[in-house]
Design a protein around this motif. Structure first.
Motif, PDB file in Angstrom:
ATOM      1  N   ALA A   1       0.828  -1.182  -0.111  1.00  0.00           N
ATOM      2  CA  ALA A   1      -0.099   0.188   0.151  1.00  0.00           C
ATOM      3  C   ALA A   1       0.996   1.210   0.020  1.00  0.00           C
ATOM      4  CB  ALA A   1      -0.702   0.054   1.343  1.00  0.00           C
ATOM      5  N   ASP A   2       2.268   1.215   0.620  1.00  0.00           N
ATOM      6  CA  ASP A   2       2.915   2.247   0.704  1.00  0.00           C
ATOM      7  C   ASP A   2       4.282   1.749   0.230  1.00  0.00           C
ATOM      8  OD1 ASP A   2       4.064   4.775   0.977  1.00  0.00           O
ATOM      9  OD2 ASP A   2       4.088   4.560   3.243  1.00  0.00           O
ATOM     10  N   ASP A   3       4.376   1.657  -1.544  1.00  0.00           N
ATOM     11  CA  ASP A   3       5.405   0.994  -1.972  1.00  0.00           C
ATOM     12  C   ASP A   3       6.485   2.053  -2.008  1.00  0.00           C
ATOM     13  OD1 ASP A   3       5.536   2.182  -5.040  1.00  0.00           O
ATOM     14  OD2 ASP A   3       3.532   1.918  -4.346  1.00  0.00           O
ATOM     15  N   GLU A   4       6.383   3.271  -1.965  1.00  0.00           N
ATOM     16  CA  GLU A   4       7.391   4.270  -1.941  1.00  0.00           C
ATOM     17  C   GLU A   4       8.207   4.116  -0.722  1.00  0.00           C
ATOM     18  OE1 GLU A   4       5.764   8.054  -2.980  1.00  0.00           O
ATOM     19  OE2 GLU A   4       5.768   7.655  -5.118  1.00  0.00           O
ATOM     20  N   GLU A   5       7.491   4.170   0.291  1.00  0.00           N
ATOM     21  CA  GLU A   5       8.424   3.908   1.931  1.00  0.00           C
ATOM     22  C   GLU A   5       9.019   2.705   1.636  1.00  0.00           C
ATOM     23  OE1 GLU A   5       7.325   3.319   6.438  1.00  0.00           O
ATOM     24  OE2 GLU A   5       5.987   4.664   5.219  1.00  0.00           O
ATOM     25  N   SER A   6       8.654   1.619   1.187  1.00  0.00           N
ATOM     26  CA  SER A   6       9.296   0.123   1.197  1.00  0.00           C
ATOM     27  C   SER A   6      10.519   0.344   0.127  1.00  0.00           C
ATOM     28  CB  SER A   6       8.257  -0.814   0.802  1.00  0.00           C
ATOM     29  OG  SER A   6       7.895  -0.553  -0.606  1.00  0.00           O
ATOM     30  N   MET A   7      10.411   1.147  -0.852  1.00  0.00           N
ATOM     31  CA  MET A   7      11.590   1.267  -1.718  1.00  0.00           C
ATOM     32  C   MET A   7      12.601   2.106  -1.208  1.00  0.00           C
ATOM     33  SD  MET A   7      10.864  -0.212  -4.657  1.00  0.00           S
ATOM     34  CE  MET A   7       9.394  -0.822  -5.398  1.00  0.00           C
ATOM     35  N   LEU A   8      12.413   3.103  -0.503  1.00  0.00           N
ATOM     36  CA  LEU A   8      13.205   3.820   0.419  1.00  0.00           C
ATOM     37  C   LEU A   8      13.923   2.911   1.359  1.00  0.00           C
ATOM     38  CD1 LEU A   8      14.432   6.757   0.760  1.00  0.00           C
ATOM     39  CD2 LEU A   8      12.606   7.340   2.107  1.00  0.00           C
ATOM     40  N   GLU A   9      13.026   2.070   2.156  1.00  0.00           N
ATOM     41  CA  GLU A   9      13.714   1.070   3.005  1.00  0.00           C
ATOM     42  C   GLU A   9      14.708   0.274   2.677  1.00  0.00           C
ATOM     43  OE1 GLU A   9      10.248  -0.648   5.125  1.00  0.00           O
ATOM     44  OE2 GLU A   9       9.678   1.410   5.983  1.00  0.00           O
ATOM     45  N   GLU A  10      14.412  -0.051   1.350  1.00  0.00           N
ATOM     46  CA  GLU A  10      15.157  -1.154   0.526  1.00  0.00           C
ATOM     47  C   GLU A  10      16.505  -0.346   0.174  1.00  0.00           C
ATOM     48  OE1 GLU A  10      15.974  -4.689  -0.151  1.00  0.00           O
ATOM     49  OE2 GLU A  10      14.447  -4.225   1.562  1.00  0.00           O
ATOM     50  N   ALA A  11      16.212   0.741  -0.140  1.00  0.00           N
ATOM     51  CA  ALA A  11      17.627   1.466  -0.528  1.00  0.00           C
ATOM     52  C   ALA A  11      18.372   1.992   0.726  1.00  0.00           C
ATOM     53  CB  ALA A  11      17.133   2.967  -1.169  1.00  0.00           C
ATOM     54  N   ILE A  12      18.063   2.179   2.025  1.00  0.00           N
ATOM     55  CA  ILE A  12      18.677   2.564   3.148  1.00  0.00           C
ATOM     56  C   ILE A  12      19.482   0.908   3.442  1.00  0.00           C
ATOM     57  CG2 ILE A  12      18.561   2.734   5.445  1.00  0.00           C
ATOM     58  CD1 ILE A  12      16.113   4.617   5.011  1.00  0.00           C
ATOM     59  N   ARG A  13      18.524   0.230   3.456  1.00  0.00           N
ATOM     60  CA  ARG A  13      19.397  -1.503   3.690  1.00  0.00           C
ATOM     61  C   ARG A  13      20.536  -1.673   2.517  1.00  0.00           C
ATOM     62  NH1 ARG A  13      19.917  -5.934   2.089  1.00  0.00           N
ATOM     63  NH2 ARG A  13      18.539  -5.842   0.047  1.00  0.00           N
ATOM     64  N   GLY A  14      20.272  -1.515   1.318  1.00  0.00           N
ATOM     65  CA  GLY A  14      21.364  -1.691   0.437  1.00  0.00           C
ATOM     66  C   GLY A  14      22.418  -0.863   0.694  1.00  0.00           C
ATOM     67  N   GLU A  15      22.140   0.349   0.941  1.00  0.00           N
ATOM     68  CA  GLU A  15      23.336   1.268   1.080  1.00  0.00           C
ATOM     69  C   GLU A  15      24.200   0.803   2.164  1.00  0.00           C
ATOM     70  OE1 GLU A  15      23.643   2.466  -1.742  1.00  0.00           O
ATOM     71  OE2 GLU A  15      23.624   4.453  -1.345  1.00  0.00           O
TER      72      GLU A  15
END
Length: 149
Positions: free
Chosen positions: A90-104
């Motif tokens: 429902a909030d895919d932008e937040e999940s994409m941001l969380e994944e980016a943080i995890r990857g970084e």
């Protein structure tokens, strides 16, 4: 001038492969978000990783090392997961941001691992330290994007 050991060449190629993965992942994330600041951030990070890849390839070639082509199976699977997650979240932008943080955060650890190699030539040490610093700065700046929501 120091030369590359086989182990250092392998570590740098692993880092290069993960750089390819990150570039593709950021491009995919930019495609999956509507928020203009997030889209801009992901596109900027994809370009940054593209630039990192060229720096790493140039350095590997300077020391007569083979350069790996393409990304990893894990990276391909991660991008597919991002696609699926964006469809059902429902909030895919937040999940994409969380994944980016995890990857970084994972990238910073990977850079630290390679930088701990004692037999790195100074030019390689400098390139890796600079790239790691840029990732760390980007990670601290990402907090402002979390506040945009």
């Amino acid at each position: 001038m120091s030369t590359y050991t086989e182990e250092v060449g392998k570590k740098l190629n692993d880092l290069l492969e993960k750089t390819y993965d990150a570039e593709k992942g950021f491009k995919k994330a930019a495609e999956n978000v509507e928020h203009s600041a997030l889209k801009s951030y992901f596109n900027q990070k994809a370009q940054e990783r593209y630039d990192f890849g060229h720096e790493l390839k140039t350095e590997l070639r300077a020391f007569n090392q083979e350069v790996d082509k393409g990304g990893s199976v894990t990276g391909t699977m991660h991008r597919a997961w991002m696609d699926v997650k964006s469809l059902f979240s429902a909030d895919d932008e937040e999940s994409m941001l969380e994944e980016a943080i995890r990857g970084e955060k994972a990238s910073i650890d990977e850079y630290a691992d390679v930088l701990n190699e004692t037999s790195l030539p100074s030019s390689t040490q400098s390139i890796l330290a600079n790239q790691k610093s840029r990732i760390e700065n980007g990670l601290s700046n990402i907090k402002t994007l979390e506040d945009l929501r």
